[in-house]
Design a protein around this motif. Structure first.
Motif, PDB file in Angstrom:
ATOM      1  N   UNK A  58       0.880  -1.303   0.094  1.00 39.07           N
ATOM      2  CA  UNK A  58      -0.009  -0.031  -0.164  1.00 39.07           C
ATOM      3  C   UNK A  58       0.793   0.998   0.041  1.00 39.07           C
ATOM      4  N   UNK A  59       1.943   1.163   0.918  1.00 42.40           N
ATOM      5  CA  UNK A  59       2.740   2.454   0.750  1.00 42.40           C
ATOM      6  C   UNK A  59       3.513   2.780  -0.426  1.00 42.40           C
ATOM      7  N   UNK A  60       3.768   1.309  -1.070  1.00 44.35           N
ATOM      8  CA  UNK A  60       4.511   1.633  -2.425  1.00 44.35           C
ATOM      9  C   UNK A  60       3.488   2.281  -3.418  1.00 44.35           C
ATOM     10  N   UNK A  61       2.406   1.772  -3.519  1.00 43.58           N
ATOM     11  CA  UNK A  61       1.450   2.293  -4.411  1.00 43.58           C
ATOM     12  C   UNK A  61       0.919   3.643  -4.187  1.00 43.58           C
ATOM     13  N   UNK A  62       0.921   4.166  -2.759  1.00 41.85           N
ATOM     14  CA  UNK A  62       0.782   5.491  -2.579  1.00 41.85           C
ATOM     15  C   UNK A  62       1.674   6.480  -3.056  1.00 41.85           C
ATOM     16  N   UNK A  63       3.077   6.077  -2.633  1.00 43.34           N
ATOM     17  CA  UNK A  63       4.146   6.786  -3.268  1.00 43.34           C
ATOM     18  C   UNK A  63       4.175   6.787  -4.619  1.00 43.34           C
ATOM     19  N   UNK A  64       3.838   5.716  -5.406  1.00 39.51           N
ATOM     20  CA  UNK A  64       3.690   5.795  -6.934  1.00 39.51           C
ATOM     21  C   UNK A  64       2.860   7.064  -7.305  1.00 39.51           C
ATOM     22  N   UNK A  65       1.676   6.904  -6.725  1.00 36.39           N
ATOM     23  CA  UNK A  65       0.678   8.042  -6.792  1.00 36.39           C
ATOM     24  C   UNK A  65       1.104   9.450  -6.645  1.00 36.39           C
ATOM     25  N   UNK A  66       2.051   9.504  -5.597  1.00 38.05           N
ATOM     26  CA  UNK A  66       2.712  10.780  -5.600  1.00 38.05           C
ATOM     27  C   UNK A  66       3.339  11.332  -6.832  1.00 38.05           C
ATOM     28  N   UNK A  67       3.866  10.654  -7.629  1.00 35.16           N
ATOM     29  CA  UNK A  67       4.681  11.019  -8.783  1.00 35.16           C
ATOM     30  C   UNK A  67       4.342  10.663 -10.222  1.00 35.16           C
ATOM     31  N   UNK A  68       2.939  10.043 -10.050  1.00 35.85           N
ATOM     32  CA  UNK A  68       2.347   9.586 -11.280  1.00 35.85           C
ATOM     33  C   UNK A  68       1.729  10.801 -11.988  1.00 35.85           C
ATOM     34  N   UNK A  69       1.580  10.540 -13.385  1.00 33.62           N
ATOM     35  CA  UNK A  69       1.015  11.802 -14.254  1.00 33.62           C
ATOM     36  C   UNK A  69      -0.343  11.811 -13.894  1.00 33.62           C
ATOM     37  N   UNK A  70      -1.320  12.844 -14.112  1.00 34.22           N
ATOM     38  CA  UNK A  70      -2.730  13.050 -13.617  1.00 34.22           C
ATOM     39  C   UNK A  70      -3.373  11.891 -14.057  1.00 34.22           C
ATOM     40  N   UNK A  71      -3.274  11.332 -15.295  1.00 38.09           N
ATOM     41  CA  UNK A  71      -3.966  10.561 -15.746  1.00 38.09           C
ATOM     42  C   UNK A  71      -3.932   8.839 -14.875  1.00 38.09           C
ATOM     43  N   UNK A  72      -3.022   8.946 -14.170  1.00 38.24           N
ATOM     44  CA  UNK A  72      -2.577   7.485 -13.389  1.00 38.24           C
ATOM     45  C   UNK A  72      -2.685   7.830 -12.019  1.00 38.24           C
ATOM     46  N   UNK A  73      -2.738   9.093 -11.567  1.00 44.77           N
ATOM     47  CA  UNK A  73      -2.596   9.027  -9.990  1.00 44.77           C
ATOM     48  C   UNK A  73      -3.699   8.568  -9.251  1.00 44.77           C
ATOM     49  N   UNK A  74      -4.978   8.760  -9.697  1.00 49.67           N
ATOM     50  CA  UNK A  74      -6.195   8.339  -9.153  1.00 49.67           C
ATOM     51  C   UNK A  74      -6.183   6.639  -9.013  1.00 49.67           C
ATOM     52  N   UNK A  75      -5.548   6.067 -10.120  1.00 50.39           N
ATOM     53  CA  UNK A  75      -5.714   4.526 -10.055  1.00 50.39           C
ATOM     54  C   UNK A  75      -4.727   4.090  -8.888  1.00 50.39           C
ATOM     55  N   UNK A  76      -3.476   4.709  -8.885  1.00 45.35           N
ATOM     56  CA  UNK A  76      -2.517   4.457  -7.819  1.00 45.35           C
ATOM     57  C   UNK A  76      -2.969   4.618  -6.499  1.00 45.35           C
ATOM     58  N   UNK A  77      -3.662   5.669  -6.268  1.00 46.03           N
ATOM     59  CA  UNK A  77      -4.252   6.177  -5.070  1.00 46.03           C
ATOM     60  C   UNK A  77      -5.205   5.296  -4.549  1.00 46.03           C
ATOM     61  N   UNK A  78      -6.152   4.909  -5.474  1.00 43.04           N
ATOM     62  CA  UNK A  78      -7.176   3.921  -5.193  1.00 43.04           C
ATOM     63  C   UNK A  78      -6.691   2.288  -4.982  1.00 43.04           C
ATOM     64  N   UNK A  79      -5.506   2.103  -5.673  1.00 41.11           N
ATOM     65  CA  UNK A  79      -5.008   0.829  -5.313  1.00 41.11           C
ATOM     66  C   UNK A  79      -4.412   0.811  -3.909  1.00 41.11           C
ATOM     67  N   UNK A  80      -3.599   1.913  -3.626  1.00 50.36           N
ATOM     68  CA  UNK A  80      -3.123   2.147  -2.254  1.00 50.36           C
ATOM     69  C   UNK A  80      -4.177   2.171  -1.276  1.00 50.36           C
ATOM     70  N   UNK A  81      -5.268   2.527  -1.404  1.00 56.02           N
ATOM     71  CA  UNK A  81      -6.452   2.531  -0.347  1.00 56.02           C
ATOM     72  C   UNK A  81      -7.059   1.066  -0.103  1.00 56.02           C
ATOM     73  N   UNK A  82      -7.025   0.445  -1.409  1.00 63.00           N
ATOM     74  CA  UNK A  82      -7.610  -0.939  -1.608  1.00 63.00           C
ATOM     75  C   UNK A  82      -6.601  -1.796  -0.584  1.00 63.00           C
ATOM     76  N   UNK A  83      -5.295  -1.548  -0.868  1.00 59.70           N
ATOM     77  CA  UNK A  83      -4.316  -2.384  -0.112  1.00 59.70           C
ATOM     78  C   UNK A  83      -4.214  -2.194   1.234  1.00 59.70           C
ATOM     79  N   UNK A  84      -4.655  -0.892   1.678  1.00 62.46           N
ATOM     80  CA  UNK A  84      -4.759  -0.745   3.385  1.00 62.46           C
ATOM     81  C   UNK A  84      -5.979  -1.261   3.694  1.00 62.46           C
ATOM     82  N   UNK A  85      -6.709  -1.188   3.157  1.00 62.81           N
ATOM     83  CA  UNK A  85      -8.441  -1.821   3.537  1.00 62.81           C
ATOM     84  C   UNK A  85      -8.046  -3.513   3.687  1.00 62.81           C
TER      85      UNK A  85
END
Length: 416
Positions: A144-171
């Motif tokens: 989850x931490x890895x996915x959320x860090x990827x979201x921090x640097x992802x282009x606008x088109x991918x940031x949502x997907x990485x953020x959602x993935x990190x949130x899913x993994x936390x859950x």
């Protein structure tokens, strides 16, 4: 301050480390052939879950036991079925640490060192070879931490997907053990801290609004957690219902906060970093020999990692390096959880996620210090490897000469 990820990712080193970790964790996993430590709780619960008979081990959510049940279904009701899923989780932890350090520093050497420290830490090795819940929780937290860090640097088109993935993994982490729940709050606080740090000139999570991000983090993690109860709706006895899902959380809370009698291996949270009271997962004759598994941390990593955390915190404050502050803060926050959680008893294995964050601190130190202390990191990694070999007999359930053999490895009287 972190920078955007480099385009060429170190796929080959990561693949080699992942293969080495999986081999190490799986080697001789069949010993002992008997259930050890908390496998006596979780393996029977997984068997019952696999047959969908009814509730068991209700103080914890279902996902960890579901993964053990999946191993039993795939590999049989034996040592391989109980433990192979845990080896995969531990390999994911090693690769997750590699990925986190790569995203933060874009340095292959740094990522390799952090991953090797993780692999050589006894806590990761032992949790990889036992059918318990903590290994799965840690894997989901690291990923989850890895996915959320990827979201921090992802282009606008991918940031949502990485953020959602990190949130899913936390859950999903919370769906293994509630001890992961505070990490959702830590993520939210870290997100807000970086947003405040970047105020006026956003540098992270481009295209992700603050309030939508926090709302999504909460909604997705809660939804993912709730979905982990899906098997319970198909129980033959006392099946779960939508109306009963929320009240069942109260039942779990009462189970987890009940007052328990004293235990010979109990210890206080403040003592875990000092490794004062480890736990014998096994010490008895099994499979024709005296065998033992002592849940202990690699001294070079658990004690040396504390120095690395202190260095990260001090250097981060002095130079305003938020990456280093974040690593130190992550370790501190992971320990603070146990100062807050209302548990009547504490055990050293609760410290397991914190031991993983120590490898992040050691990796960061390896990235920053070589210019001042040439090859110190190589030498320190060699010390960790030597200690791994030295302690291997009592962390791998190897055959020992006899019942008194454990004394050879008892550095402190409290370890016995």
């Amino acid at each position: 301050m972190p920078v955007a990820p480099a385009p060429n990712r170190p796929i080959l080193p990561a693949t080699l480390i992942g293969a080495a970790a999986q081999f190490l964790f799986t080697l001789n996993i069949a010993r002992p052939s008997i259930l050890m430590f908390d496998e006596v709780h979780y393996v029977p619960a997984a068997r019952k879950l696999l047959a969908l008979l009814g509730p068991a081990n209700i103080e914890h959510p279902l996902l960890g036991k579901t993964l053990i049940a999946a191993g039993i279904w795939a590999f049989g009701d034996n040592q391989f079925g109980w433990r192979l899923p845990s080896t995969l989780a531990a390999t994911a932890v090693v690769l997750g640490v590699f990925g986190i350090l790569w995203v933060l520093f874009h340095n292959t050497r740094t990522a390799v060192f952090g991953a090797l420290f993780t692999m050589l830490n006894f806590t990761v090795f032992i949790q990889a070879r036992i059918g318990m819940l903590d290994g799965f929780m840690a894997a989901f937290l690291v990923l989850a931490l890895l996915a959320l860090l990827h979201a921090a640097y992802a282009p606008p088109g991918r940031v949502w997907r990485q953020w959602i993935l990190g949130s899913v993994l936390l859950g999903l982490a919370v769906g293994v053990k509630w001890a992961a729940a505070p990490y959702v709050a830590w993520v939210a606080l870290g997100f807000l801290a970086l947003r405040w740090r970047d105020r006026g000139a956003p540098r992270h999570w481009h295209g992700l609004g603050t309030l939508p991000a926090l709302a999504l983090l909460g909604a997705v993690s809660v939804a993912s957690y709730c979905l982990t109860f899906a098997p319970a709706f198909f129980y033959a006895s006392e099946p779960m219902t939508l109306a009963g899902l929320i009240p069942f959380q109260q039942t779990m809370y009462l189970q987890q906060t009940q007052i328990l009698p004293p235990h010979p291996y109990q210890s206080s949270w403040w003592s875990w970093p000092l490794m004062i009271r480890p736990i014998w997962y096994l010490y008895e004759p099994a499979d024709g020999a005296q065998r033992g598994v002592l849940l202990l941390g690699n001294p070079a990593i658990l004690w040396g990692g504390l120095i690395a955390v202190a260095w990260c915190g001090w250097t981060g404050l002095r130079t305003r390096a938020w990456t280093l502050l974040g690593i130190a803060g992550l370790w501190g926050a992971s320990l603070l959880i146990w100062a807050i959680i209302p548990k009547s008893l504490g055990f050293f294995y609760y410290y397991y996620p914190s031991t993983i964050w120590l490898s992040l601190a050691l990796g960061a130190a390896a990235q920053r210090w070589p210019a001042r202390r040439k090859h110190w990191d190589d030498a320190y990694l060699a010390v960790a490897a030597v200690l791994f070999v030295y302690f291997y007999p009592i962390i791998s359930a190897a055959a020992l000469p006899g019942p008194p053999a454990f004394k050879y490895w008892m550095w402190l009287p409290s370890w016995a």
